[in-house]
Scaffold this active site. Structure first.
Site, mmCIF file in Angstrom:
data_model
loop_
_atom_site.group_PDB
_atom_site.id
_atom_site.type_symbol
_atom_site.label_atom_id
_atom_site.label_comp_id
_atom_site.label_asym_id
_atom_site.label_seq_id
_atom_site.Cartn_x
_atom_site.Cartn_y
_atom_site.Cartn_z
ATOM 1 N N HIS A 37 0.843 -1.203 0.000
ATOM 2 C CA HIS A 37 0.000 0.000 0.000
ATOM 3 C C HIS A 37 0.876 1.251 0.000
ATOM 4 O O HIS A 37 0.561 2.244 -0.662
ATOM 5 C CB HIS A 37 -0.905 0.032 1.235
ATOM 6 N N GLY A 147 -2.675 -1.498 -7.508
ATOM 7 C CA GLY A 147 -1.571 -2.448 -7.599
ATOM 8 C C GLY A 147 -1.717 -3.396 -8.772
ATOM 9 O O GLY A 147 -2.820 -3.859 -9.070
ATOM 10 N N GLU A 148 -0.579 -3.699 -9.408
ATOM 11 C CA GLU A 148 -0.584 -4.719 -10.483
ATOM 12 C C GLU A 148 -0.860 -6.106 -9.918
ATOM 13 O O GLU A 148 -1.226 -7.013 -10.653
ATOM 14 C CB GLU A 148 0.772 -4.729 -11.200
HETATM 15 P P1 AMP Z 1 -6.520 -3.777 -0.713
HETATM 16 O O1 AMP Z 1 -6.363 -3.011 0.572
HETATM 17 O O2 AMP Z 1 -6.141 -5.214 -0.609
HETATM 18 O O3 AMP Z 1 -7.858 -3.544 -1.363
HETATM 19 O O4 AMP Z 1 -5.460 -3.173 -1.706
HETATM 20 C C1 AMP Z 1 -5.483 -1.803 -2.002
HETATM 21 C C2 AMP Z 1 -4.579 -1.547 -3.175
HETATM 22 O O5 AMP Z 1 -3.253 -1.956 -2.851
HETATM 23 C C3 AMP Z 1 -4.974 -2.315 -4.436
HETATM 24 O O6 AMP Z 1 -4.818 -1.463 -5.568
HETATM 25 C C4 AMP Z 1 -3.981 -3.454 -4.463
HETATM 26 O O7 AMP Z 1 -3.725 -3.946 -5.765
HETATM 27 C C5 AMP Z 1 -2.759 -2.778 -3.881
HETATM 28 N N1 AMP Z 1 -1.840 -3.772 -3.331
HETATM 29 C C6 AMP Z 1 -2.141 -4.767 -2.469
HETATM 30 N N2 AMP Z 1 -1.054 -5.524 -2.224
HETATM 31 C C7 AMP Z 1 -0.040 -4.994 -2.961
HETATM 32 C C8 AMP Z 1 1.342 -5.335 -3.146
HETATM 33 N N3 AMP Z 1 1.893 -6.380 -2.520
HETATM 34 N N4 AMP Z 1 2.079 -4.562 -3.974
HETATM 35 C C9 AMP Z 1 1.525 -3.493 -4.611
HETATM 36 N N5 AMP Z 1 0.232 -3.121 -4.479
HETATM 37 C C10 AMP Z 1 -0.540 -3.876 -3.661
#
Ligand code: AMP
Length: 281
Positions: A37, A147-148
């Site tokens: 994040h 995130g990708e």
């Molecule tokens: P989430 O809180 O899981 O909904 O994730 C929020 C954002 O963080 C989303 O755009 C995810 O793709 C990104 N994200 C989650 N894990 C990672 C990671 N390990 N590396 C990069 N971006 C991430």
């Protein structure tokens, strides 16, 4: 760092930023933050002068109530991390602010939401686009970072942004990993030690696919290679494996001639983990 809970506070803060000539970068999250994040925050900070992070565990994108209940939360720690990272504003809206009238109005990318991971998790991407469209309207950012790691989500959000003509640049940020290669995820804390060790099969399979792609291979051979490696790990249950065109997620077959996205979902002890790799010949 401002902490906001209502749309009206968020609107007036964003308006004030814009009137002062600032640009706004949005980072939508569901909290329980980690370095992945923070990489999105850093990307937003590079692209704009003010960064707004949202923390909202979006019920609309969870299939099962139990999964939503079990989603880890730690507001105090999240806020400390965001403060340290120099974030300007955090929006943590209650459910009624985001969905004042339940799911009366939804946003859906009709093709992209219902292929690939969307088939395994019906309604998931509709939940994502519905909440992201609302967040875009609350904040009206110049840039939003995703995130990708959630590759289909990134493509779905890009499609929705184009189709609804949101004047927002979508930035895709490379996956941040643990030193042993496991993609950082809020779900990782729920893995027991043996399952945690078993998750290494994910990066092992993707690395092998990457190497095979560089040496010249077919899509069919890539499927076989990844399946063989994942099924060699008894604690892993393969839930989804798709190899598609990197940009529009359409099906590809035969010799690998253009860049392809490998998207994989594997369950370890009841915890579903996603990973992805874009490979080229
Ligand atoms: P989430 O809180 O899981 O909904 O994730 C929020 C954002 O963080 C989303 O755009 C995810 O793709 C990104 N994200 C989650 N894990 C990672 C990671 N390990 N590396 C990069 N971006 C991430």
């Amino acid at each position: 760092m401002k902490i906001l809970r209502t749309i009206s506070e968020c609107r007036s803060t964003a308006d004030a930023y814009r009137q002062a000539g600032e640009t706004i970068g949005l980072v939508p999250t569901m909290g329980f933050l980690h370095d992945g994040h923070l990489a999105l925050v850093a990307a937003a900070q590079r692209a704009t002068t003010r960064t707004v992070v949202t923390i909202f565990v979006n019920p609309a994108q969870f299939g099962e109530a139990a999964d939503l209940e079990a989603y880890p939360r730690n507001e105090e720690r999240d806020l400390a991390m965001l403060r340290d990272a120099g974030v300007d504003c955090v929006l943590m809206p209650p459910l009624e602010e985001v969905y004042p009238n339940g799911d009366e109005t939804i946003v859906e990318t009709t093709r992209m939401a219902n292929i690939l991971h969307g088939q395994v998790r019906p309604g998931h991407f509709r939940g994502v686009t519905t909440v992201v469209a609302r967040l875009f309207n609350f904040v009206q950012p110049d840039v939003a970072c995703f995130g990708e790691k959630d590759y289909q989500q990134l493509q779905v959000v890009k499609q929705m942004t184009r189709d609804l003509a949101f004047p927002i640049d979508i930035i895709g940020v490379p996956t941040v990993r643990e030193p042993d290669g496991l993609a950082m995820s809020s779900r990782n804390v729920r893995l027991g030690p043996e399952d945690r060790q078993a998750t290494l099969v994910l990066s092992r399979s993707l690395n092998a696919a990457d190497q095979a792609a560089a040496e010249g291979t077919t899509i069919e051979a890539l499927y076989d290679l990844i399946k063989t490696i994942i099924t060699s790990e008894p604690r892993a249950t393969l839930r989804g494996l798709d190899i598609v065109a990197g940009d529009d997620l359409t099906e590809i077959t035969g010799p690998l001639t253009t860049c392809a996205a490998i998207m994989i979902s594997v369950e370890f002890g009841g915890i579903l983990l996603l990973d992805q790799r874009v490979v080229s010949p």
